[in-house]
Design a protein around this motif. Structure first.
Motif, short mmCIF file in Angstrom:
data_model
loop_
_atom_site.label_atom_id
_atom_site.label_comp_id
_atom_site.label_asym_id
_atom_site.label_seq_id
_atom_site.Cartn_x
_atom_site.Cartn_y
_atom_site.Cartn_z
N TYR A 110 0.81 -1.08 0.00
CA TYR A 110 -0.08 0.09 -0.14
C TYR A 110 0.62 1.21 0.03
O TYR A 110 0.63 2.27 -0.42
CB TYR A 110 -0.91 0.14 1.35
N ASN A 155 0.80 5.17 -2.95
CA ASN A 155 1.00 6.72 -2.89
C ASN A 155 1.43 7.37 -3.91
O ASN A 155 1.37 8.56 -4.20
CB ASN A 155 1.44 7.21 -1.56
N ARG A 196 -1.03 8.09 -7.03
CA ARG A 196 -2.09 8.87 -6.83
C ARG A 196 -2.05 10.02 -8.03
O ARG A 196 -3.18 10.59 -8.53
CB ARG A 196 -2.05 9.61 -5.45
N ARG A 247 -5.38 8.85 6.84
CA ARG A 247 -6.28 8.10 6.40
C ARG A 247 -7.02 8.71 5.06
O ARG A 247 -7.39 8.37 4.15
CB ARG A 247 -7.43 7.77 7.44
N LEU A 266 -3.00 7.17 0.58
CA LEU A 266 -3.47 5.81 0.57
C LEU A 266 -2.74 4.63 1.35
O LEU A 266 -2.79 3.77 1.24
CB LEU A 266 -3.24 4.99 -1.18
N GLU A 279 -13.58 11.88 0.58
CA GLU A 279 -12.15 11.20 0.03
C GLU A 279 -11.39 12.26 -0.37
O GLU A 279 -12.10 13.17 -1.20
CB GLU A 279 -12.47 9.96 -0.47
N TYR A 321 -8.56 9.91 -6.03
CA TYR A 321 -8.68 8.47 -6.17
C TYR A 321 -8.41 7.42 -5.15
O TYR A 321 -7.25 7.27 -4.86
CB TYR A 321 -8.17 8.15 -7.70
N ARG A 322 -9.39 6.44 -4.91
CA ARG A 322 -8.99 5.34 -4.14
C ARG A 322 -9.61 4.02 -4.75
O ARG A 322 -10.88 4.05 -5.32
CB ARG A 322 -9.78 5.77 -2.65
N PHE A 338 -9.55 -1.05 -2.16
CA PHE A 338 -8.79 -0.42 -0.98
C PHE A 338 -8.94 -1.12 0.46
O PHE A 338 -7.66 -1.25 1.02
CB PHE A 338 -8.92 1.18 -0.97
#
Length: 469
Positions: free
Chosen positions: A317, A321, A324, A379, A383, A398, A401-402, A406
Motif C-alpha cells: 500500500y 501513494n 495518486r 487516512r 492511500l 475522500e 482516487y482510491r 482499497f
C-alpha cells in the motif's frame, strides 16, 4: 528507462557524499573547527556536479554539522540548540513523500512552536546499522523504524536504545505486539501494509483477461501473465526478487516453517519449503512473463509499473501513494496462494532514543504523529493504512482516487504474517539468500540447495548462540 536509472545512480552518489562526510565528522576524522575540502575537490571525489555538491552541503548545514562561511569555506561545528528545542528525526528517504511528512511536521510545529524538528535522511541500504550508530552517538532523538529494523535491534542486543512508551489502546493490537519486549512497548506503530498485487486495469481490459480474485493460485497469475505480456512493449508480472519482503513469501505459503530436529539440525530435503521455491523458479523461467533485468530495489519494479511496462507487480500500500498523481487506472488484489494465502506484514513505527537529551520533546512528536487527528489526516489524504483503528473506520469525503478494493486489507487480515513466522532470524535469512537466488536462477539443484541451506542455517544458528552468550 536509461535516464531514470542515471538519475537513480546520481542520487546514490549524492547520498554517499552526505553519509560519508557525516561519518567523518562523527568519527573525529574531520575535527570540529576544521574546514571541509573545497567544493571542487568534493566534485572530483564523489563524481558530482558543483550544484549537486552544494545541495549536499546544504543538507549538512541544515543538520547542524557545518556552517558555510562566505568566501572562506564550510567549517565543521558543534551543533547546539539555540532558542528552540531542536529534535532530530531520522527516517529512510522514501518515507517522507509517501506519508506527506512536510504537512505532518508543519502541523506539529504549529502546535508546538517551541520545538523544531530537524529531518535526517538515512541510507536505505544500511538503515538498521545507521540507526544504531546515530542513536548511540545521540544524533537522533526520534526515528522511524519498521518491524524488520526492530528485529535487527533485538538480534544485535541494542533495544536498550529504545525508550519504553505508553501503550495506546486505539492502535491495532497486532501492530503493537511485534514491537514489545519484556512487557514493554518500545516502538509506536504508525502505518502498515500487507504485500499485495497491484495491476493495471486497462491492460486487463485490452487483453480480455479476468481480474485477479481470491481463488487464484500462482499458476493462474503466470498463465494470465502470458496473455497480458506484449512483446517489445510490456511484461505480464514483476517484482524485485532479492527483497526480503518478497521471495520469503513463497516459503511462508508452504504451510510449514523451519524447524530443527532433536539434535539441533535442519532437515530440508523433500520438504514443502523447498517445493514452494520451485514455484518461484518456474516464474523466472517464463521470460515472456517475467523480465530478466537487473533491478536494484523494489523501486525499479514500481517504476516499470508507472511506465506501464509491466501489468502486475507485487508491492505494498505504501507504493500506491506514488500512483495518486498518475493517469494509471490501477487496482489491488491479494496475493495468489500455494498451501495457503499468507502474505507478509510490514509495519512502520516511531521510536524515541533512550539516550536523547530531548526525550520529552521527542515523545511529543511520536504522540502527535500517532494521535487520532494526524492518523485521520493520513487516512483521508493518502492511500496508507494508518495504525489507528478509529481513524481507519472513519467514513466521509475522500481526497482523490482510491481503488475500489482499497479496504481489502480488512478481509485478508488473517493471512498476515511477520517474517519471523518462518522460524528464522534476520541473520539466518541474510545467510541463505545468495544460495536461494542461485537456485531460483537455475544455477543450483534442489538437492544441493537443501544440503547447502541445512549447513548455512546451522552455522548461522551457532554463530548467533556464540554472539549472544
Amino acid at each position: 528507462m536509461q535516464k531514470r536509472l542515471s538519475r537513480k545512480h546520481f542520487r546514490v552518489r549524492l547520498e554517499d557524499m552526505i553519509v560519508t562526510l557525516r561519518q567523518e565528522i562523527l568519527s573525529g576524522q574531520t575535527a570540529i573547527g576544521s574546514y571541509l575540502p573545497s567544493e571542487s575537490d568534493l566534485e572530483k571525489r564523489f563524481e558530482l556536479s558543483n550544484a549537486s555538491v552544494r545541495n549536499g552541503l546544504k543538507v549538512l548545514v541544515e543538520e547542524g554539522f557545518i556552517e558555510k562561511i562566505p568566501r572562506v569555506g564550510n567549517r565543521v561545528i558543534n551543533a547546539a540548540s539555540q532558542q528552540k528545542t531542536v529534535i532530530k528525526f531520522g527516517y529512510v528517504h522514501s518515507f517522507a513523500g509517501l506519508v506527506e511528512l512536510d504537512e505532518l511536521l508543519a502541523a506539529f510545529t504549529q502546535q508546538y512552536p517551541h520545538i523544531a524538528v530537524q529531518r535526517v535522511e538515512l541510507p536505505s541500504g544500511s538503515y538498521s546499522k545507521s540507526l544504531k550508530q546515530y542513536m548511540e552517538s545521540e544524533l537522533l532523538d526520534a526515528v522511524m523504524m519498521n518491524n524488520n529494523n526492530f528485529q535487527d535491534f533485538v538480534e544485535n542486543d541494542c533495544t536498550h536504545l529504545l525508550e519504553p512508551m505508553e501503550l495506546m489502546d486505539e492502535l491495532y493490537p497486532f501492530l503493537t505486539e511485534p514491537f514489545q519486549q519484556s512487557g514493554q512497548t518500545l516502538v509506536r506503530p504508525f502505518n502498515y501494509s500487507p504485500v499485495v498485487l497491484c495491476y493495471n486495469k486497462k491492460h486487463f481490459e485490452q487483453s480480455q483477461v479476468p481480474q485477479p480474485e481470491s481463488s487464484w493460485a500462482w499458476q493462474d497469475l503466470f498463465t494470465y501473465g502470458q496473455q497480458l505480456a506484449v512483446k517489445n512493449e510490456r511484461f505480464g508480472f514483476y517484482f524485485y526478487l532479492p527483497s526480503r519482503n518478497r521471495w520469503p513469501i513463497f516459503m511462508l505459503q508452504s504451510g510449514t516453517t523451519f524447524q530443527t530436529d532433536d539434535c539441533g539440525n535442519y532437515r530440508l530435503h523433500g520438504t514443502k519449503i523447498i517445493e514452494s521455491l520451485e514455484v518461484c523458479q518456474d516464474l523466472l523461467a517464463m521470460t515472456d512473463v517475467f523480465p530478466r533485468i537487473l533491478a536494484e530495489s523494489n523501486a525499479d519494479a514500481e517504476a516499470l509499473f508507472l511506465e506501464e511496462k509491466v501489468s502486475v507487480i507485487m508491492t505494498t500500500y505504501f507504493f500506491l501513494n506514488q500512483l495518486r498523481n498518475s493517469n494509471i487506472s490501477f487496482e489491488i488484489s491479494q496475493l495468489p496462494g500455494l498451501a495457503d494465502s499468507s502474505t507478509l506484514l510490514i509495519i512502520n513505527g516511531l521510536a524515541v532514543n533512550s539516550r536523547s537529551p530531548n526525550k520529552a520533546a521527542a515523545k511529543l512528536l511520536v504522540d502527535f504523529l500517532s494521535s487520532y487527528e494526524i492518523q485521520l489526516l493520513l487516512r483521508r489524504k493518502t492511500l496508507n493504512i494508518a495504525a489507528h483503528q478509529r481513524a481507519m473506520e472513519w467514513e466521509g469525503e475522500e481526497f482523490g482516487y482510491r481503488p475500489s478494493r482499497f479496504f481489502l486489507y480488512r478481509d485478508i487480515c488473517p493471512s498476515f504474517r511477520l517474517i519471523t513466522h518462518l522460524g528464522l532470524s534476520n541473520y539466518q535469512l541474510k545467510c541463505i539468500q545468495r544460495d536461494i537466488m542461485l537456485f531460483l536462477s537455475g544455477l543450483q539443484t534442489k538437492a544441493d540447495l537443501s544440503s547447502r541451506l541445512e549447513q548455512l542455517l546451522l552455522e548461522a544458528n551457532e554463530s548467533n548462540i556464540i554472539h549472544s552468550s
